[in-house]
Write an enzyme that holds these catalytic residues in place. Structure first.
Site, PDB file in Angstrom:
ATOM      1  N   HIS A 179      -4.003  -4.431   0.058  1.00 51.76           N
ATOM      2  CA  HIS A 179      -3.487  -4.970   1.323  1.00 51.76           C
ATOM      3  C   HIS A 179      -3.566  -6.492   1.312  1.00 51.76           C
ATOM      4  O   HIS A 179      -4.639  -7.039   1.604  1.00 51.76           O
ATOM      5  CB  HIS A 179      -4.296  -4.419   2.498  1.00 51.76           C
ATOM      6  CG  HIS A 179      -3.983  -2.993   2.802  1.00 51.76           C
ATOM      7  ND1 HIS A 179      -2.906  -2.623   3.574  1.00 51.76           N
ATOM      8  CD2 HIS A 179      -4.573  -1.849   2.417  1.00 51.76           C
ATOM      9  CE1 HIS A 179      -2.856  -1.306   3.671  1.00 51.76           C
ATOM     10  NE2 HIS A 179      -3.855  -0.808   2.964  1.00 51.76           N
ATOM     11  N   CYS A 196       0.842  -1.207   0.000  1.00 57.60           N
ATOM     12  CA  CYS A 196       0.000   0.000   0.000  1.00 57.60           C
ATOM     13  C   CYS A 196       0.876   1.256   0.000  1.00 57.60           C
ATOM     14  O   CYS A 196       1.604   1.481  -0.958  1.00 57.60           O
ATOM     15  CB  CYS A 196      -0.994  -0.015   1.153  1.00 57.60           C
ATOM     16  SG  CYS A 196      -2.259   1.260   0.955  1.00 57.60           S
ATOM     17  N   GLU A 227      -2.535  -8.433   3.460  1.00 60.27           N
ATOM     18  CA  GLU A 227      -2.821  -8.872   4.842  1.00 60.27           C
ATOM     19  C   GLU A 227      -4.283  -8.644   5.220  1.00 60.27           C
ATOM     20  O   GLU A 227      -4.701  -9.038   6.307  1.00 60.27           O
ATOM     21  CB  GLU A 227      -1.871  -8.164   5.820  1.00 60.27           C
ATOM     22  CG  GLU A 227      -2.215  -6.724   6.192  1.00 60.27           C
ATOM     23  CD  GLU A 227      -1.875  -5.673   5.130  1.00 60.27           C
ATOM     24  OE1 GLU A 227      -1.552  -6.049   3.986  1.00 60.27           O
ATOM     25  OE2 GLU A 227      -1.959  -4.477   5.456  1.00 60.27           O
TER      26      GLU A 227
END
Lengths: 252, 208
Positions: free
Chosen positions: B190, B80, B192
Site C-alpha cells: 500500500h 494491492c 498510501e
C-alpha cells in the site's frame, strides 16, 4: 527473518486520549490526533485507536477522529470498540481505518468475523482479546473493555475465531495492562503455539527489553501506550534500540 | 493531465485520495465508461476480496473500458487488490476471472516458506523492496533497504518474469511487489500506507 511492528495504542474516550491501569482508572492524556501524528512522524509502523466506552453505548464514536487522522497519517490505522455489524466496519473503513478490531460482538456471535472477512478480506479483521489469568492456569476472555467475563477460554476462543476469519489477534493482558512491568509472556506463547495468524501483544510495555522478550515469545507486533504517552521514550528511540538489538524492524 | 480513481466501493479508496491530495495532485472519481474515457491516468485501489471486487466492477459495466484504456497505452496503477485484479484470475473464494491486463494468476500465499519456515498468513508488515533489472519510473528514487507496508493473503503467481520490477522476500518466498507491463503498473503493498517512501512511489506514478 520476521518483521516486527511497533504500534502505538491510543485508547480514546470521547474526544480524549486516555490511559488506565488494567483497562480501568482512566486518566486523560490529551488530543488523540496530535499524538497519532507525532508517533507517525517518529516512525510508528501502525496506529491502533480503541474507543474504550463504545461497547457501553453500543457504537463507535471514533469516525471523526479517524477521518482527521487519516489526512495526515500515512500508515495503517486499526480502529476498535463497538463494531457490531458489517455496516459498522464499513463506516470505519470508509472513514480511513484499514482494519477493525472486534471483541464483544464477536464473542456474542463469532460469525460476525467471517461476515466482515467475506466483504473486506480477513486482513481487515482484527480479533481483540482481553485476557485475564485464572487460578486454574487458564485465561478467560473478557468483553466491554475488561469489564465483563465471557466464560470463554482464551485459547479455545482464538482458535475458533481464526477459523471464522480473524486475520490478526490484538492480545491484551488485563493483568499486565498499564503496569509497565513487561508483557504476559506465557499468554503470548500459548496463543502463538495454537494459531498461525499474526499476534499484536498488548499490555505491559515498560522498556525496550520487554518488546524483545515478547517477540521471542511469538508476538509479531508490539503495542505500546504508557511508555509513549508518558514520554518515557520516543517512538524513534524505541525503534532504534529494537533495531540495534538485532530484531528486524524497518529502517526509518 | 487528468487523474482518475476507479470508485467501485474499495475499502481504501478514501485513503488513496487522501494521499494524492497530500501530494498536491488533483483527481476525480470514475465509475462509468464515459468518465474513464476522459481521464489520462487511472488508479485502481483495492482492499478485500477479489470476487466481491470483480462483481462490483462488472456491475459498473467498466471491464471493457478498463481493458481499452490500457490498450491505448494510458497509465494504470493497481494497488494491492487493485494490482491483483489486473491479472487473469484468482482462486480467492472460488476461481474468479480478473481484468487480464497482466499474464498470471493470484493464489493463496503458502503457509510455509521455501526454506521450510512457517509463515503467518495474511502477510502483514513492512518489507524491504528488492528491485530487479527492469527499469521502472516507480522505483527510480528508491534506496536500498526501503521498506513498504504489505497486508495480503494472496499473491501473484505464474507471472512473466520480465514484468516483475520488485519483489519482497518472505522467508525465502518471493512476493511480487511491483509489476509493470508497458504502462500497466501494480503495487502489492500500500503506497498510501507506507509513510514517506510509499508516498514517493505514488508520486512517481502521478508525475509520470
Amino acid at each position: 527473518m520476521k518483521n516486527v511492528r511497533l504500534i502505538p495504542r491510543l485508547d480514546v474516550k470521547g474526544p480524549n486520549l486516555i490511559k488506565g491501569v488494567h483497562l480501568e482508572g482512566l486518566r486523560v492524556i490529551g488530543d488523540p490526533q496530535e499524538h497519532a501524528v507525532k508517533y507517525y512522524l517518529d516512525g510508528a509502523d501502525e496506529i491502533i485507536y480503541m474507543d474504550v466506552v463504545a461497547s457501553l453505548y453500543g457504537r463507535n464514536n471514533l469516525t471523526n477522529i479517524v477521518e482527521h487522522t487519516a489526512n495526515n497519517v500515512f500508515i495503517p490505522i486499526t480502529v476498535g470498540g463497538g463494531v457490531r455489524s458489517v455496516e459498522d466496519a464499513r463506516k470505519l473503513l470508509r472513514s480511513g481505518a484499514d482494519k477493525v478490531a472486534i471483541n464483544t460482538a464477536a464473542i456474542e456471535r463469532p460469525e460476525l468475523l467471517s461476515e466482515i472477512a467475506d466483504v473486506f478480506g480477513t486482513q481487515c479483521v482484527v480479533l481483540s482479546v482481553e485476557a485475564k489469568y485464572k487460578e486454574d492456569g487458564t485465561w478467560e476472555a473478557y468483553t466491554d473493555n475488561g469489564r465483563e467475563k465471557s466464560g470463554r477460554n482464551v485459547l479455545e476462543w482464538v482458535e475458533l475465531a481464526a477459523k471464522h476469519g480473524a486475520g490478526e489477534i490484538l492480545l491484551t493482558s488485563i493483568d499486565h495492562e498499564g503496569t509497565s512491568k513487561g508483557f504476559e509472556l506465557n499468554l503470548v506463547k500459548a496463543v502463538s503455539e495454537i494459531i498461525n495468524v499474526p499476534i499484536i501483544a498488548s499490555g505491559g510495555m515498560g522498556k525496550v527489553e520487554d518488546a524483545i522478550q515478547v517477540i521471542d515469545s511469538g508476538a509479531d507486533a508490539v503495542a505500546m501506550a504508557d511508555i509513549l504517552h508518558y514520554k518515557k521514550m520516543t517512538m524513534k528511540e524505541i525503534h532504534d534500540e529494537v533495531r540495534n538489538a538485532g530484531l528486524h524492524v524497518r529502517r526509518i | 493531465m487528468k487523474i482518475g480513481i476507479l470508485d467501485y466501493g474499495a475499502g481504501n479508496l478514501k485513503n488513496v485520495c487522501r494521499a494524492i491530495e497530500h501530494l498536491e495532485h488533483s483527481y476525480c472519481l470514475v465509475s462509468d465508461p464515459e468518465s474513464i474515457e476522459v481521464v489520462d491516468k487511472l488508479i485502481v485501489p483495492g482492499v478485500g476480496a477479489f470476487k466481491v471486487a470483480m462483481e462490483q466492477i462488472e456491475k459498473l459495466g467498466v471491464v471493457e473500458s478498463l481493458r481499452s484504456f490500457a490498450e491505448k497505452d494510458k497509465p494504470v496503477l493497481g494497488i494491492c487488490l487493485g494490482m491483483q485484479l489486473l491479472f487473469e484470475s484468482s482462486s480467492e473464494f472460488g476461481e474468479t476471472k480478473g481484468l487480464g491486463l497482466l499474464e498470471g494468476n493470484v493464489e493463496l500465499i503458502p503457509s510455509e516458506g521455501e526454506n521450510g519456515l512457517k509463515h503467518k498468513v495474511p502477510h502483514i508488515g513492512w518489507n524491504e523492496l528488492v528491485v530487479g533489472e527492469l527499469q521502472s519510473p516507480l522505483v527510480k528514487d528508491l534506496r536500498i533497504e526501503d521498506a513498504v507496508y504489505f497486508v495480503h493473503s494472496y499473491r501473484a503467481n505464474n507471472y512473466k518474469t520480465e514484468n516483475l520490477v520488485a519483489h519482497c522476500d518472505y522467508d525465502g518466498l518471493i512476493i511480487p511487489a511491483i509489476v509493470q507491463k508497458n504502462r500497466v503498473f501494480g503495487c502489492q503493498f500500500h503506497p498510501e500506507k507506507s509513510g514517506p517512501i510509499g508516498l514517493n512511489i505514488l508520486n512517481s506514478f502521478l508525475r509520470m
